[in-house]
Motif scaffolding. Sequence first.
Motif, PDB file in Angstrom:
ATOM      1  N   ASN A 279       0.831  -1.206   0.000  1.00  0.00           N
ATOM      2  CA  ASN A 279       0.000   0.000   0.000  1.00  0.00           C
ATOM      3  C   ASN A 279       0.870   1.262   0.000  1.00  0.00           C
ATOM      4  OD1 ASN A 279      -2.413   1.340  -0.110  1.00  0.00           O
ATOM      5  ND2 ASN A 279      -2.847   1.173   2.080  1.00  0.00           N
ATOM      6  N   GLY A 280       0.562   2.169  -0.938  1.00  0.00           N
ATOM      7  CA  GLY A 280       1.379   3.359  -1.104  1.00  0.00           C
ATOM      8  C   GLY A 280       2.555   3.139  -2.039  1.00  0.00           C
ATOM      9  N   GLY A 281       2.705   1.896  -2.528  1.00  0.00           N
ATOM     10  CA  GLY A 281       3.815   1.574  -3.418  1.00  0.00           C
ATOM     11  C   GLY A 281       3.356   0.740  -4.590  1.00  0.00           C
ATOM     12  N   TYR A 282       4.078  -0.354  -4.862  1.00  0.00           N
ATOM     13  CA  TYR A 282       3.871  -1.113  -6.095  1.00  0.00           C
ATOM     14  C   TYR A 282       3.820  -2.603  -5.800  1.00  0.00           C
ATOM     15  CZ  TYR A 282       5.797   3.379  -7.358  1.00  0.00           C
ATOM     16  OH  TYR A 282       6.025   4.724  -7.432  1.00  0.00           O
ATOM     17  N   LEU A 283       2.863  -3.268  -6.442  1.00  0.00           N
ATOM     18  CA  LEU A 283       2.712  -4.710  -6.318  1.00  0.00           C
ATOM     19  C   LEU A 283       2.918  -5.332  -7.692  1.00  0.00           C
ATOM     20  CD1 LEU A 283       1.892  -7.254  -4.690  1.00  0.00           C
ATOM     21  CD2 LEU A 283      -0.479  -6.754  -5.322  1.00  0.00           C
ATOM     22  N   ILE A 284       3.905  -6.235  -7.808  1.00  0.00           N
ATOM     23  CA  ILE A 284       4.255  -6.867  -9.085  1.00  0.00           C
ATOM     24  C   ILE A 284       3.707  -8.288  -9.106  1.00  0.00           C
ATOM     25  CG2 ILE A 284       6.140  -7.493 -10.629  1.00  0.00           C
ATOM     26  CD1 ILE A 284       7.859  -5.399  -9.175  1.00  0.00           C
ATOM     27  N   LEU A 285       2.915  -8.585 -10.149  1.00  0.00           N
ATOM     28  CA  LEU A 285       2.270  -9.887 -10.264  1.00  0.00           C
ATOM     29  C   LEU A 285       2.438 -10.444 -11.669  1.00  0.00           C
ATOM     30  CD1 LEU A 285      -1.210  -8.961  -8.751  1.00  0.00           C
ATOM     31  CD2 LEU A 285       0.528 -10.281  -7.584  1.00  0.00           C
ATOM     32  N   ASN A 286       2.395 -11.765 -11.779  1.00  0.00           N
ATOM     33  CA  ASN A 286       2.274 -12.398 -13.083  1.00  0.00           C
ATOM     34  C   ASN A 286       0.795 -12.384 -13.459  1.00  0.00           C
ATOM     35  OD1 ASN A 286       1.631 -14.888 -14.839  1.00  0.00           O
ATOM     36  ND2 ASN A 286       3.840 -14.697 -15.015  1.00  0.00           N
ATOM     37  N   ALA A 287       0.477 -11.786 -14.598  1.00  0.00           N
ATOM     38  CA  ALA A 287      -0.923 -11.615 -14.990  1.00  0.00           C
ATOM     39  C   ALA A 287      -1.643 -12.942 -15.130  1.00  0.00           C
ATOM     40  CB  ALA A 287      -0.998 -10.812 -16.287  1.00  0.00           C
ATOM     41  N   MET A 288      -0.996 -13.912 -15.757  1.00  0.00           N
ATOM     42  CA  MET A 288      -1.653 -15.204 -15.967  1.00  0.00           C
ATOM     43  C   MET A 288      -1.943 -15.885 -14.636  1.00  0.00           C
ATOM     44  SD  MET A 288      -3.009 -17.244 -18.053  1.00  0.00           S
ATOM     45  CE  MET A 288      -2.417 -16.797 -19.688  1.00  0.00           C
ATOM     46  N   ASP A 289      -1.033 -15.771 -13.672  1.00  0.00           N
ATOM     47  CA  ASP A 289      -1.273 -16.357 -12.345  1.00  0.00           C
ATOM     48  C   ASP A 289      -2.476 -15.704 -11.677  1.00  0.00           C
ATOM     49  OD1 ASP A 289       0.868 -18.004 -12.690  1.00  0.00           O
ATOM     50  OD2 ASP A 289       2.252 -16.832 -11.460  1.00  0.00           O
ATOM     51  N   ALA A 290      -2.584 -14.376 -11.813  1.00  0.00           N
ATOM     52  CA  ALA A 290      -3.694 -13.654 -11.188  1.00  0.00           C
ATOM     53  C   ALA A 290      -5.037 -14.096 -11.747  1.00  0.00           C
ATOM     54  CB  ALA A 290      -3.506 -12.151 -11.376  1.00  0.00           C
ATOM     55  N   PHE A 291      -5.071 -14.433 -13.034  1.00  0.00           N
ATOM     56  CA  PHE A 291      -6.327 -14.838 -13.647  1.00  0.00           C
ATOM     57  C   PHE A 291      -6.624 -16.316 -13.434  1.00  0.00           C
ATOM     58  CE2 PHE A 291      -5.969 -10.794 -15.687  1.00  0.00           C
ATOM     59  CZ  PHE A 291      -7.287 -10.426 -15.918  1.00  0.00           C
ATOM     60  N   SER A 292      -5.605 -17.110 -13.164  1.00  0.00           N
ATOM     61  CA  SER A 292      -5.827 -18.548 -12.987  1.00  0.00           C
ATOM     62  C   SER A 292      -6.153 -18.915 -11.541  1.00  0.00           C
ATOM     63  CB  SER A 292      -4.598 -19.333 -13.460  1.00  0.00           C
ATOM     64  OG  SER A 292      -3.442 -18.956 -12.729  1.00  0.00           O
ATOM     65  N   GLU A 293      -5.769 -18.065 -10.584  1.00  0.00           N
ATOM     66  CA  GLU A 293      -6.074 -18.348  -9.174  1.00  0.00           C
ATOM     67  C   GLU A 293      -7.539 -18.025  -8.882  1.00  0.00           C
ATOM     68  OE1 GLU A 293      -4.455 -19.623  -6.666  1.00  0.00           O
ATOM     69  OE2 GLU A 293      -2.454 -19.852  -7.532  1.00  0.00           O
ATOM     70  N   PRO A 294      -8.270 -18.923  -8.212  1.00  0.00           N
ATOM     71  CA  PRO A 294      -9.699 -18.693  -7.951  1.00  0.00           C
ATOM     72  C   PRO A 294      -9.946 -17.405  -7.165  1.00  0.00           C
ATOM     73  CG  PRO A 294      -9.101 -20.963  -7.460  1.00  0.00           C
ATOM     74  CD  PRO A 294      -7.818 -20.231  -7.722  1.00  0.00           C
ATOM     75  N   GLY A 295     -10.833 -16.579  -7.688  1.00  0.00           N
ATOM     76  CA  GLY A 295     -11.292 -15.392  -6.974  1.00  0.00           C
ATOM     77  C   GLY A 295     -10.360 -14.213  -6.983  1.00  0.00           C
ATOM     78  N   VAL A 296      -9.126 -14.368  -7.484  1.00  0.00           N
ATOM     79  CA  VAL A 296      -8.142 -13.298  -7.360  1.00  0.00           C
ATOM     80  C   VAL A 296      -8.491 -12.101  -8.240  1.00  0.00           C
ATOM     81  CG1 VAL A 296      -5.747 -12.666  -7.865  1.00  0.00           C
ATOM     82  CG2 VAL A 296      -6.231 -14.716  -6.559  1.00  0.00           C
ATOM     83  N   TRP A 297      -8.731 -12.329  -9.547  1.00  0.00           N
ATOM     84  CA  TRP A 297      -8.982 -11.192 -10.433  1.00  0.00           C
ATOM     85  C   TRP A 297     -10.264 -10.465 -10.045  1.00  0.00           C
ATOM     86  CZ3 TRP A 297      -7.434  -7.423 -13.052  1.00  0.00           C
ATOM     87  CH2 TRP A 297      -8.268  -6.754 -13.947  1.00  0.00           C
ATOM     88  N   LYS A 298     -11.308 -11.195  -9.718  1.00  0.00           N
ATOM     89  CA  LYS A 298     -12.578 -10.578  -9.342  1.00  0.00           C
ATOM     90  C   LYS A 298     -12.407  -9.656  -8.142  1.00  0.00           C
ATOM     91  CE  LYS A 298     -17.176 -11.889  -7.660  1.00  0.00           C
ATOM     92  NZ  LYS A 298     -18.051 -13.045  -7.289  1.00  0.00           N
ATOM     93  N   THR A 299     -11.685 -10.117  -7.135  1.00  0.00           N
ATOM     94  CA  THR A 299     -11.486  -9.313  -5.931  1.00  0.00           C
ATOM     95  C   THR A 299     -10.509  -8.175  -6.182  1.00  0.00           C
ATOM     96  OG1 THR A 299     -11.844 -11.336  -4.649  1.00  0.00           O
ATOM     97  CG2 THR A 299     -10.921  -9.447  -3.482  1.00  0.00           C
ATOM     98  N   LEU A 300      -9.441  -8.448  -6.935  1.00  0.00           N
ATOM     99  CA  LEU A 300      -8.451  -7.406  -7.231  1.00  0.00           C
ATOM    100  C   LEU A 300      -9.084  -6.276  -8.035  1.00  0.00           C
ATOM    101  CD1 LEU A 300      -5.504  -6.497  -7.063  1.00  0.00           C
ATOM    102  CD2 LEU A 300      -5.061  -7.774  -9.166  1.00  0.00           C
TER     103      LEU A 300
END
Length: 823
Positions: free
Chosen positions: A374-395
């Motif tokens: 928070n207040g900075g930067y979060l680096i994620l793999n896009a494909m992982d974010a979409f393949s994990e249950p519930g992650v993209w919807k909540t993000l």
Amino acid sequence: MPLIRASKHSELKPEDLKLECDTSNFEFESTQTIEPIEGIVGQERALKALKIGVEIKNQGYNIFITGLSGTGKYTTIQKVLETMRPKATELFDYAYVNNFEDPDRPTLLTFPAGKAKQFKEDLKSAIKFLREKIPTALENEPFLSQKKKLVSEFGENQQTLMTAFEQKLKEENFTLGEVKTGDMVHPEIFAVIDNKPVLLPQLEEFVQKKKITQKQVKQIVKKYAAFQEELQIVFRKSFQLSQNFKKNISMLEQKAVKDIISAALESLKEKYPYEKVKKHLEKLGDDVLQNLDVFKGGKPPEEKTAAGFIIDYFKDYEVNVILDNSKTKERPVVVETTPSFTNLFGIIEKSFDPSGGWYSDFSQIKAGSLLRANGGYLILNAMDAFSEPGVWKTLKRVMLYGTLQIQDFSNLYQFSPSILKPEPIEIKTKVIFIGSAQLYSLLSEYENDFNKLFKIKAEFDYEMKRTKQALNEYARLVKKLIKTEGLLEFDKAAIAKIAEFGSRYAGRKDKLTTRFAYIADLTREASFWAEDDGEKIVSDYHVQQAYDANKERNSLGESKIQEAILEDVLLIDTDGARVGQINGLAVFANGKYSFGKPTRITASVSLGNGNIINVEREAGLSGSTHNKGVLIIGGYFREKFGKKIPPSFTASLVFEQGYGMIDGDSASVTEICALLSTISGIPIKQSFAITGSVNQKGDIQPIGGVNEKIEGFFDVCKERGLTKKQGVIIPIQNVKDLMLKDEVIEAVKNKEFHIYPISTVEEAIELLTGVKSGKITKSGHYQANTVFGEVEKRLREMRRLIKPTLPKQESPKKTTKRKGTKK
């Protein structure tokens, strides 16, 4: 009349075929004297995009990075952000505390960075102070005197109440006593007979003994009933006196300790002058006053229930710090390599008691990486974010509304064992996705709100211009690897050789690859071979050795195909001439290693309607680009020969002995030449292989993998014996991409092998057949005794043969208009 021979075409010279990196570009003798480079090399466009995304704080300016490859991409982006991130704005600590009004909705406290941990310790000290001072205050004057007075007054009031009632009983020959029923003792009214207390059920005995009459019994029972009612009234008054006494004692205790509690908490309010903290401390103080028994020692700090559940009476006064930024001085950069729901958004842990039940409270709320960033930067793999249950919807919800609700993962499925609903947290995290360009395109096209949330796209190029500055950056990149991994130093000839392979990986002389994973592997392996030779510094020989060793490790597939060609399992001719048969060139990929080999392409023609059959497509082995290439071939024939002669042939094209998928249009000119040979009857020299894309006008277009293709055909010719007639025909645009191995260059130098650049189909067919292609004369026909002339001639013959079979068109009937007749 004999065919017109084609004029001689110019071929490439040895100096056109190789790339030599001039060591004068380097201002050092070895990497010992240079400094390692930090950051990303050759990505100015992407870095500008990153900078904009980093510095714009408005909602939606999250970043999607494409084009990065290699295992160090997360670390690379993390370091880049650390160098370009603006000065940190005010960072905060976050803590959850008990909500004394609604424990199922824990209260969020926000502090400046470093303050939450201090507050937790200070409140812990304050509670400890109260646990020590409250019992002391209640064991000393003036509290004891005041309490003694209240106790005395209560005793007197109770005594007066009971004395008056007992006196009234006495006057009527009754008395008040106690009766034990089982383990219980309760008050009871007794009749007094002969100065002895008698229970009502015993009165019959006295009647039988004629000590009292039946009439007297009735009077006694009647009075007993009246006194029972009065006794209940007395008990109620006594209970009320007791309640008032307890209330007065409680008020006295609260009055006695109120100043102590106020002193302990007021100092915290002064030290932490935040509105929500003050409100929490006020509610905490009220709760302490309502639970003085715990502080007096009337209850143990922890108590175990019958079900085995442990109650900690002081837990309600604790502080659960879920994020401590006391050691964070810059904007946080968090890399989440496993973006599961709980890792990203946090979790509410659960405890289970021996009876099988569960419970949760504010102390079991844990933060995830989104809050840590928070207040900075979060680096994620896009494909992982979409393949994990519930992650993209909540993000997506967090990014849209700017708040994070830490919840149990099972809430996503409408089945939650947790009823806790912590107060939401304001989120100002900038999310950085790393993914492929294809994924970005799909999300941009089909995912709602994606473009609104990711307004910055940073594209990392796979190549950069080969300049003196870029070459020296390559050297510093090698130096960085030497320093971090303890490799041997490289001399400038070795660096030059690495740069040559960097261009080879890029596929162009004027470019260098920016996929540094390849360069890093080459550097490590060159250092290994130098060390294996007992050298202290890596030379260009060791770099070449590393490249050759890597090629050997990955070339099993290439060796098998070469073996099959030499044993005539795969049929490839490298001498002689044949109608409708030609050597094409294909590139085979094996991970990061690719190689080229010739492939036989044949064409057959019969009478028909101008249809060109792509056998690979019919067999389901042709990609969309190759399908397009075959359609372009049809357009080329219509352009060249169909303006005066309707196409009257059906042709088929096939990659012989091809059993896998084929794609790409680099065989278009090859297939055109095979068709021209088949239709004209002019044979093609099998000593040549050819590659090139083509448009409908017959212009040759560049292709990829030109070096691999040339070397692949050369290897076959070399194994069979060079005849000084063999060679490869390539698009002229690919000349600048040529970086061939030394033995090919040497063969060209000795006129044992030839490489011809072409820009039109006409040049290609002349080289392949040795016959002039032919131009249109004033009569509108192609020159006779040329390739195109023979093609045109054959097409006219085919047209004449097919014309009698065409259905005759009926002539339109004429209508005669007679005078005076209306139509």
